[in-house]
Scaffold this motif. Structure first.
Motif, mmCIF file in Angstrom:
data_model
loop_
_atom_site.group_PDB
_atom_site.id
_atom_site.type_symbol
_atom_site.label_atom_id
_atom_site.label_comp_id
_atom_site.label_asym_id
_atom_site.label_seq_id
_atom_site.Cartn_x
_atom_site.Cartn_y
_atom_site.Cartn_z
ATOM 1 N N PHE A 14 0.824 -1.225 0.000
ATOM 2 C CA PHE A 14 0.000 0.000 0.000
ATOM 3 C C PHE A 14 0.853 1.269 0.000
ATOM 4 C CE2 PHE A 14 -2.631 -2.975 2.795
ATOM 5 C CZ PHE A 14 -3.221 -3.585 1.701
ATOM 6 N N GLN A 73 -8.095 -2.451 3.109
ATOM 7 C CA GLN A 73 -7.213 -1.827 2.112
ATOM 8 C C GLN A 73 -7.008 -2.757 0.932
ATOM 9 O OE1 GLN A 73 -6.209 1.441 2.270
ATOM 10 N NE2 GLN A 73 -4.133 1.210 3.029
ATOM 11 N N LYS A 76 -9.989 -3.025 -1.353
ATOM 12 C CA LYS A 76 -10.115 -1.830 -2.204
ATOM 13 C C LYS A 76 -9.166 -1.931 -3.407
ATOM 14 C CE LYS A 76 -9.393 2.112 -0.057
ATOM 15 N NZ LYS A 76 -9.411 3.289 0.762
#
Ligand code: AMP
Length: 148
Positions: A14, A73, A76
């Motif tokens: 990320f 996360q 997504k």
């Protein structure tokens, strides 16, 4: 030429470079007609250090909260890549070790990592990328990331 890869695993941290790593992996998956999976490892950290006495009291809930946040996360990110929930893994552990373990368990034949992650670009290769390259039993692509 035959397809080289059948199952490609993205290791996602990320960081701001994740998009670059993901799009390289997606291109490769399309070109090879390969399955695409994605994983994220929530790093285990020592809750107490006996040298200093317990400093912080961290309960089990914190680990669960981190895992939950990681899952959110990853979902997504995976959604933007069209990767189904069954091909997403979020686990607690040590990234270098657990990315390789997941790759072995899922019979991945190519792991895609960034040359660097959240810890910045100080060395030629980040420590996770390095660990994966050393321990993987399949091919590893380290996508060369440059400082912005
Ligand atoms: P690093 O070696 O930590 O600088 O990170 C290099 C690359 O390893 C990143 O670009 C990601 O592809 C992967 N990576 C690092 N940390 C994680 C993590 N916690 N979970 C999954 N992949 C990771």
């Amino acid at each position: 030429m035959d397809s080289d890869y059948q199952h490609i695993l993205i290791a996602a941290d990320f960081s701001s470079h994740s998009d670059e790593v993901c799009s390289k992996a997606r291109q490769l998956a399309e070109r090879n007609h390969a399955r695409l999976s994605i994983c994220h490892i929530v790093e285990d950290f020592p809750l107490t250090d006996f040298a200093y006495e317990p400093m912080i009291s961290v309960d089990i809930d914190m680990r669960d909260a981190l895992l939950e946040a990681g899952k959110k996360q990853l979902t997504k990110l995976a959604d933007t890549l069209g990767i189904a929930a069954s091909q997403q893994w979020v686990e607690c552990g040590s990234p270098g070790h657990d990315i390789v373990r997941i790759a072995d368990e899922q019979q991945v034949d190519l792991i895609v990592v960034g040359s660097h992650g959240r810890r910045g670009i100080k060395m030629l290769l980040g420590s996770t990328a390095n660990a994966v390259l050393h321990h993987a039993h399949c091919d590893v692509l380290a996508v060369r990331l440059r400082d912005d």
